[in-house]
Design an enzyme around this catalytic site. Structure first.
Site, short mmCIF file in Angstrom:
data_model
loop_
_atom_site.label_atom_id
_atom_site.label_comp_id
_atom_site.label_asym_id
_atom_site.label_seq_id
_atom_site.Cartn_x
_atom_site.Cartn_y
_atom_site.Cartn_z
N GLU A 120 0.81 -1.21 0.00
CA GLU A 120 0.00 0.00 0.00
C GLU A 120 0.85 1.27 0.00
OE1 GLU A 120 -2.90 -0.29 -0.98
OE2 GLU A 120 -4.35 -0.54 0.64
N THR A 170 -5.29 9.49 -2.61
CA THR A 170 -5.39 9.07 -1.21
C THR A 170 -4.62 10.02 -0.30
OG1 THR A 170 -5.66 6.76 -1.87
CG2 THR A 170 -5.01 7.17 0.40
#
Length: 316
Positions: free
Chosen positions: A131, A187
């Protein structure tokens, strides 16, 4: 003997679910990614096909799947290379755990391919490292749900502790995904607007909602889950990043949703539905109409909680 090739399916996921920022996650029955790992002589090569394939880096150090593979090859001293083919069914950058699905699939697939004997917690730790490529940091909410399935909560990050709960059979989900261009650092942008200091009363409010939601999953109360899907800290800060946010939420609740919130970092929105009292397909269309009032087309669909990553095929 290690297998020559494995194919793994990993589900879309939704993180946060309102009050559970970086702690709650749920796996969706649909959509999903399919990842095939093939042993090659050396190096890591990535191929991507399917939805949004052109937006995803093929460089291993900038790809969630590539980062996971690189780390596991090194940690287990595996003397092989890997060809990673990712067939995207989850549109990237929409808040539905696209990057997490690819990372989880690689961790799960390599565990099976090389018979590493890793448990779910170890697989989550490796998948979370991927991630970094998409979010800039390791976080485990999406990858935990992608590996374990159903509902997960991160009890602790250091050390990593996960609680995995079954979802009530009457729980369904409605999702609306607006067709807007999201930047590569979407994000990080969504994280940058979150307040650094939180008033005590808002913290207490969110804590109550989070505790109630967990209780709903534990006792199988869909209504309690949906009615607890309220966030007073992160969601208000992110709402301005999503055109049509207020109308989508209003429409979903009017159509019978128990609760509605931003899915992960957005811009998709997700609603909890009790199938005995609400029509998830109709609610999804109402959410789609909400985005339309802001001038946005969207893809809306109904789904259910899903299982975690699973092995589709292994070739010796």
């Amino acid at each position: 003997m290690p297998a020559k090739q494995v194919t793994v399916k990993a589900p879309a996921t939704s993180a946060n679910l309102g009050p559970g920022f970086d702690v709650f996650g749920i796996a969706l029955e649909e959509p999903s990614d399919k990842v095939t790992l093939t042993s090659v002589s050396q190096g890591i090569r990535i191929q991507i096909s399917g939805i949004g394939a052109r937006t995803i880096s093929l460089t291993p150090d900038k790809n969630t799947a590539g980062l996971v593979a690189k780390r596991m090859l090194s940690d287990f001293n595996l003397k092989t290379g890997l060809l990673i083919h990712v067939e995207k069914g989850i549109f990237p950058g929409k808040g539905l755990g696209s990057s997490a699905a690819s990372a989880a699939a690689v961790a799960f697939g390599m565990n099976a391919m090389f018979n590493l004997g890793l448990n779910n917690k170890q697989l989550i730790s490796y998948a979370a490292k991927g991630e970094v490529a998409s979010a800039g940091s390791e976080h485990a909410d999406n990858v935990s749900a992608a590996i374990c399935g159903n509902f997960v909560l991160i009890r602790s990050y250091h050390p990593l502790e996960i609680v995995n709960l079954e979802c009530p059979k009457d729980l369904e989900l409605a999702v609306a995904m607006p067709k807007i261009i999201t930047p590569p650092n979407k994000t990080e942008k969504a994280r940058s607007v979150i307040p650094k200091l939180v008033p005590l009363e808002k913290h207490v409010y969110n804590l109550g909602k989070a505790a109630a939601m967990i209780t709903g999953f534990a006792i199988g109360d869909v209504n309690l889950i949906g009615e607890s899907m309220i966030d007073e800290i992160v969601e208000p800060a992110r709402a301005s990043l999503i055109p049509g946010y207020a109308k989508v939420k209003e429409n979903a609740l009017k159509a019978g949703a128990l609760g509605v919130t931003i899915s992960g970092a957005g811009p998709s929105m997700i609603a909890i539905v009790n199938k005995n009292t609400g029509d998830s397909a109709k609610i999804a269309l109402a959410m789609q109409e909400g985005f339309r009032t802001a001038g946005l087309d969207s893809h809306a669909f109904a789904t259910r909680p899903g299982r975690g990553a699973c092995l589709l095929e292994m070739k010796p």
